[in-house]
Design an enzyme around this catalytic site. Structure first.
Site, PDB file in Angstrom:
ATOM      1  N   SER A 193       0.773  -1.335  -0.118  1.00 46.04           N
ATOM      2  CA  SER A 193       0.194   0.005   0.033  1.00 46.04           C
ATOM      3  C   SER A 193       0.598   1.130  -0.164  1.00 46.04           C
ATOM      4  O   SER A 193       0.240   2.313  -0.138  1.00 46.04           O
ATOM      5  CB  SER A 193      -0.975   0.085   1.051  1.00 46.04           C
ATOM      6  OG  SER A 193      -2.031  -0.839   0.726  1.00 46.04           O
ATOM      7  N   SER A 221      -6.093   3.556   3.138  1.00 45.14           N
ATOM      8  CA  SER A 221      -5.440   2.724   2.247  1.00 45.14           C
ATOM      9  C   SER A 221      -6.665   2.170   1.316  1.00 45.14           C
ATOM     10  O   SER A 221      -6.548   1.125   0.798  1.00 45.14           O
ATOM     11  CB  SER A 221      -4.754   1.608   3.039  1.00 45.14           C
ATOM     12  OG  SER A 221      -3.858   1.136   1.814  1.00 45.14           O
ATOM     13  N   LYS A 276       0.502   3.652  -2.847  1.00 40.87           N
ATOM     14  CA  LYS A 276      -0.588   4.924  -2.862  1.00 40.87           C
ATOM     15  C   LYS A 276      -0.127   6.037  -2.687  1.00 40.87           C
ATOM     16  O   LYS A 276      -0.912   7.412  -3.029  1.00 40.87           O
ATOM     17  CB  LYS A 276      -1.634   4.505  -1.806  1.00 40.87           C
ATOM     18  CG  LYS A 276      -2.599   3.260  -2.344  1.00 40.87           C
ATOM     19  CD  LYS A 276      -3.559   2.800  -1.144  1.00 40.87           C
ATOM     20  CE  LYS A 276      -4.591   1.839  -1.674  1.00 40.87           C
ATOM     21  NZ  LYS A 276      -3.949   0.630  -0.859  1.00 40.87           N
TER      22      LYS A 276
END
Length: 192
Positions: free
Chosen positions: A28, A91, A31
């Site tokens: 993640s 997230s 991101k």
């Protein structure tokens, strides 16, 4: 053996490192690059208030991939700013995909922008295949590159603001026209 790199906050000088250039799956942390590319491609600050409608295809794909998120539903409408907060504070995979399509029309075109930005930033050990951070053998980065990426984001005022928010209230219009508010909180700062 793991990988890590510790840099001085003020100087950026490497204080300690181990396997800092070893390519690994960034999950993640991807991101953060998604946010950077979105913010740098906004037409104006006013674009933060434009609305995006959540696609059923996106919701289904993220559920199938077991991507993290806050539970957006098909047909909901939220602002770009609210989706950026969901992206970073929770997230959210749906937010990543919808923002990617908002900027570049397709996820593949957006991923090309992500990889172009990585090259511009000198992230030579990094390659992205999606805006979410879903596993793929060609989706990788290094500790050294990730510290550069995070530092870059923290030097962008809007990215820094979003990354350091405790929580926001995001107004949402459902497909039937009714409204409600998502309370989007930073699950990394959540106290028990």
């Amino acid at each position: 053996c793991g990988s890590y790199i510790i840099r001085g906050a003020e100087t950026g000088q490497v204080l300690l490192e181990q396997n800092a250039d070893e390519q690994r799956y960034p999950a993640s942390i991807t991101k953060i690059m998604t946010m950077i590319v979105v913010v740098e491609h906004l037409r104006s600050e006013a674009a933060l208030q434009e609305t995006i409608t959540i696609s059923g295809d996106t919701v289904n794909a993220m559920q199938k991939a077991e991507a993290s998120g806050i539970g957006f539903a098909a047909g909901e409408k939220l602002t770009v700013e609210s989706l950026l907060s969901a992206l970073m504070l929770r997230s959210d995979g749906v937010a990543a995909c919808e923002l990617a399509r908002y900027i570049a029309m397709t996820e593949d075109a957006f991923v090309a922008l992500m990889n172009q930005k990585a090259l511009e930033m000198g992230l030579t050990g990094t390659h992205f295949t999606n805006p979410v951070g879903l596993y793929h053998e060609n989706h990788y980065s290094t500790c050294r590159d990730l510290t550069t990426l995070i530092g870059y984001a923290m030097n962008m005022s809007l990215c820094r603001k979003i990354m350091t928010e405790d929580a926001i209230d995001a107004d949402c219009t459902q497909s039937n026209g009714s409204t409600f508010t998502y309370h989007i909180y930073n699950n990394l700062l959540e106290t028990f």
